[in-house]
Enzyme design. Sequence first.
Site, PDB file in Angstrom:
ATOM      1  N   GLY A 558       0.788  -1.237   0.000  1.00  0.00           N
ATOM      2  CA  GLY A 558       0.000   0.000   0.000  1.00  0.00           C
ATOM      3  C   GLY A 558       0.814   1.278   0.000  1.00  0.00           C
ATOM      4  O   GLY A 558       0.316   2.326  -0.443  1.00  0.00           O
ATOM      5  N   ASP A 559       2.052   1.257   0.482  1.00  0.00           N
ATOM      6  CA  ASP A 559       2.827   2.497   0.589  1.00  0.00           C
ATOM      7  C   ASP A 559       3.130   3.105  -0.775  1.00  0.00           C
ATOM      8  O   ASP A 559       2.846   4.275  -1.030  1.00  0.00           O
ATOM      9  CB  ASP A 559       4.132   2.232   1.339  1.00  0.00           C
ATOM     10  CG  ASP A 559       3.919   2.064   2.828  1.00  0.00           C
ATOM     11  OD1 ASP A 559       3.482   3.025   3.472  1.00  0.00           O
ATOM     12  OD2 ASP A 559       4.164   0.963   3.348  1.00  0.00           O
ATOM     13  N   ALA A 560       3.741   2.311  -1.654  1.00  0.00           N
ATOM     14  CA  ALA A 560       4.108   2.836  -2.975  1.00  0.00           C
ATOM     15  C   ALA A 560       2.872   3.230  -3.762  1.00  0.00           C
ATOM     16  O   ALA A 560       2.854   4.264  -4.445  1.00  0.00           O
ATOM     17  CB  ALA A 560       4.914   1.792  -3.743  1.00  0.00           C
TER      18      ALA A 560
END
Length: 807
Positions: A558-560
């Site tokens: 989910g971060d990128a």
Amino acid sequence: MGALSHLRIVEIGSAAATGYCARLFADFGADVQKIEPPEGDPLRRTAPLTPQGHSAWFAFLNFNKSSVVLDKSDAARLREMIADCDILLDGRGIAAANCPDIDLAAIKRDNPGLIHLDLAWFGDRGPYADFAATDSTIRALTGLVKLVGPEQGPPMHAPDFQTGILGGLWGFIAAASSVLGRMQDGRGRQSHLSLFEASIAVTEYIMFEAFQRGDIMRRIGVNRFWPTFPVGIYETKQGWLGVTTVTPAQWRAFCEMLGLNELRDDPTLVMGVDRLQRVAEIEGKILPKLKQRTAQEWFTEGLKRKIPIVPVPEISDLIADEEKRARGAIVPITVGDETGFSAGTMQRLTATPPLRGGRVPDIGEQQVARAAVPRAPLPKLAATNRLPLEGIRVVDFSMGWAGPICTRTLADLGADVIKIEATQYPDWWRGVDRRPAYVLEQMYEKSVRYCIMNRNKRGITLDLTRPKGLALAKRLLADADLVVDNYSVEVLPKLGLGYDVLSKINPKLVMMSMSAFGAGSVDRDCRAYGSTLEQGSGLPSVVGDPGGPPVMSHTAFGDAVGGLNGAAAVLTALIHAGLTGQGQFIDLAQIECMMPFAAPWIVAHSTSGKPPAKYGNRHPDFVPHGCFRCDGDDNWIVVAVSDDAMWPKLARLLGRDDWASSEALKTAAGRRAIEAEIEAAITAWTSERDPDAAMTALQSAGVASGVARLPIDLLKDPQLHARGFIQEVDRAFIGKHPQPSMPFREGDAPFAIRSVPPTLGEHNREILSGMLGLSDAELEELTRDGIIGTEMLMEEQLVKEKKRAAG
């Protein structure tokens, strides 16, 4: 009016990435003309299908567009349309789809402001340039397959549709930044996008961690990832629960919640790496406890204790979620005469919001024309090689991964990004260890993952909890174009830096909050990591074997994805601000940004009411398709027969001329009847070969395939080196280290790394004195008072600071 309703866009070829890119423009009001052959885009026939046989994937990619049917003889009409558009999105490098031939060079001479994005699986050069590829073979090569699944294999990968989302986001970033550049210099830009490189955004941090730490990552089981444990998905009394425990405090709170004080108090289990040594023992205690309550009950309990846990929804749960519908994360769509729901646009601009759903065009259907907006006249063409975002100033309050990859992308494209940290609380990707040895040896300057996210930026320190620090931040923001933060939603407003305050200081300011669940969400206080975002997105429910548990496909997917959506969102808002002088607030919820990866099943389920089928490593359209063992320890290759013409090539390579000539096996449906037998024959062939040798032989025969690589393998990948994707920089404290490039480029070379990542407070004087005009005496006073500085505070210094602040 939509923020992009002044733009005309033509989409050609058949590529999911250009389709998604174009839809993001359409969502904000752009006039998108999708060019199709008389039989329609091949993607119209892609599974999963609605009850009436419409492609759910095509539906997600194409609502709010128009369709124009052209055959090979209609070159003049296509040339006319492109000559009159702002942006040409060109997917012919993936599949030409019977597109008429055109002389693009001539069109560009007549329309020098034309923005052109073209894409290919691997780019225009290098040893993989002519490889046949599919979504799954690309993800295998980028390190997104091998670390997922049972320890003994085979690796388990998510169904298709990921490269199209990631490529579409990067394509939008390329095209939208070109629009901003054109507003300054009148120049149309051409961007070449590699889908292989676009997918590396998700694995690049692990790839470069491996550069620093060595070859330490292995597949360690379903829903398990080094170096954190427990991080995964667990069964409860009712429903599944996503759990992530990173910090010692989270582990202690998790044990207390479960009533497992003996685990909480065990000094050998403080860190996740230590807990990984005793997985079976720990799971033996936590699994029975988790089954005593429902996922929703545990979630409520976890919120009180600040533990990053979240219920893992089924697709039906997403569709029924009132908040997601209210926010526009789930939107109504019409395809043919069927109605259903889809994932919406996650770039939640509040002043110029995206359209809420829409109609998928039939072949040749022009959508009801929206009121035409006069096109802004272009400035006089400037003969310059300026970067597209030169002249845009960004104040960056973000830390970790999601926010910094957003602002790094803007910095790579020429924006002046000023990163604000504090000596009390530096970017947590520098490390959170405050013991004397860590601080005195300046280990916080030696983190490679911090470095790859923060190149091309300038860095200062400011204590925002003190009036002088706050006043300086406001002075910087008074002249900025954009401010980005990925703190919890209440942090900046509590400091006095909410949008209500800043918009009065600077009406043209765009402000984006990148929280986990969104500023207005009932779950806004839930703690989250990249893993939490995937767990809550619906994607795990469609990954894995039929009848098996929901499966996470990455340690921090989910971060990128949140960062790339953030970059897309701010570019849209900056285009609008450039035209109107009006800034706005963007409420980005990172958990929603993961939902497009589950979008085809949302469409299919909402029209049929049937739960999605899970295929494991097989595929609904391609037969055969899977991950096959090669010679050596834990070596694997993904093989995919992505069209019927590819099948006889594979059959002959396997020594099965009878299969190659069989009428019964000419179609995927026919091959499905003996799929297990075909898979056994592929395994017999691959298991005698080195994975790279197998890929070379398969690709030479014209069969789509990709070695399942570890992220560390990408550091020496021949395609990345041939394309110059990995750049080397030399920075204080670390020395020479590799850096990834952006996956698109305007010429032969990638966008350059113009400046190395800043050390803590490196540009205090340059910015506070040079930009804000502070004297040497004022800088000395700020340093003495601890409002600025260049050294991270140790734990005991921090305690003193807190006592002083409490007064």
